[in-house]
Write a protein that holds these residues in place. Structure first.
Motif, mmCIF file in Angstrom:
data_model
loop_
_atom_site.group_PDB
_atom_site.id
_atom_site.type_symbol
_atom_site.label_atom_id
_atom_site.label_comp_id
_atom_site.label_asym_id
_atom_site.label_seq_id
_atom_site.Cartn_x
_atom_site.Cartn_y
_atom_site.Cartn_z
ATOM 1 N N THR A 27 0.685 -1.216 -0.186
ATOM 2 C CA THR A 27 0.470 0.205 0.032
ATOM 3 C C THR A 27 1.017 1.665 -0.172
ATOM 4 N N LEU A 28 1.911 1.059 0.322
ATOM 5 C CA LEU A 28 2.270 2.538 0.725
ATOM 6 C C LEU A 28 3.186 2.265 -0.194
ATOM 7 N N ALA A 29 3.923 1.756 -1.007
ATOM 8 C CA ALA A 29 4.449 1.601 -2.425
ATOM 9 C C ALA A 29 3.563 2.153 -3.781
ATOM 10 N N ALA A 35 -0.487 5.495 -6.412
ATOM 11 C CA ALA A 35 -1.962 6.062 -5.780
ATOM 12 C C ALA A 35 -2.973 6.007 -4.956
ATOM 13 N N PHE A 36 -4.479 5.730 -4.642
ATOM 14 C CA PHE A 36 -4.510 6.178 -3.418
ATOM 15 C C PHE A 36 -5.679 5.462 -2.441
ATOM 16 N N GLY A 50 -2.767 10.338 8.289
ATOM 17 C CA GLY A 50 -1.165 10.525 8.030
ATOM 18 C C GLY A 50 -1.226 9.323 6.526
ATOM 19 N N ARG A 51 -0.561 9.141 6.238
ATOM 20 C CA ARG A 51 -0.435 7.285 5.464
ATOM 21 C C ARG A 51 -0.076 6.773 6.039
ATOM 22 N N VAL A 91 1.166 -0.967 -8.677
ATOM 23 C CA VAL A 91 2.833 -0.658 -8.644
ATOM 24 C C VAL A 91 3.293 -0.750 -9.550
ATOM 25 N N ILE A 92 3.524 -1.851 -10.580
ATOM 26 C CA ILE A 92 3.755 -2.500 -11.193
ATOM 27 C C ILE A 92 3.077 -0.661 -12.967
ATOM 28 N N ALA A 93 2.060 -0.743 -12.925
ATOM 29 C CA ALA A 93 0.658 -0.177 -13.618
ATOM 30 C C ALA A 93 1.302 1.507 -13.657
ATOM 31 N N LEU A 94 1.248 2.006 -12.694
ATOM 32 C CA LEU A 94 1.876 3.476 -12.213
ATOM 33 C C LEU A 94 3.169 4.315 -12.784
ATOM 34 N N SER A 95 4.026 2.191 -12.610
ATOM 35 C CA SER A 95 5.682 2.916 -12.443
ATOM 36 C C SER A 95 5.734 2.828 -13.677
#
Length: 98
Positions: A27-29, A35-36, A50-51, A91-95
């Motif tokens: 989630t933090l990654a 991401a949200f 905070g996150r 994470v992969i898609a956004l990276s």
């Protein structure tokens, strides 16, 4: 025999605890790449605390609730395996997009 061992692992509270830790990490990654949080309860905790603290607090709550569960623990573990898998995909898609 192997299926029986897999079921014992899947039904263990320790597996649930490990999955909660992996959910925090993924989630933090995901947050880091843009991401949200889609879970409204966890999203509210991240707004209030905070996150990092909000996500960790949600995991502490999940672990405390899990203490009261006596049966069918494997259902929750399967759910979190799916959540972690989804986090990894995000994470992969956004990276890749960056």
């Amino acid at each position: 025999m192997g299926a029986l061992i897999a079921l014992k692992i899947l039904n263990a509270r320790s597996t649930f605890a490990v999955l909660q830790g992996l959910d925090v990490i993924t989630t933090l990654a995901a947050f880091r790449v843009g991401a949200f949080e889609v879970n409204p309860i966890v999203a509210q905790l991240t707004v209030l605390f905070g996150r990092f603290t909000g996500v960790v607090l949600s995991k502490v709550i999940a672990l405390l609730l899990a203490l009261g569960v006596r049966r069918r623990f494997w259902i929750g573990n399967l759910f979190y395996i799916g959540v972690i898998g989804w986090n990894v995909i995000v994470v992969i898609a956004l990276s890749v997009r960056k």
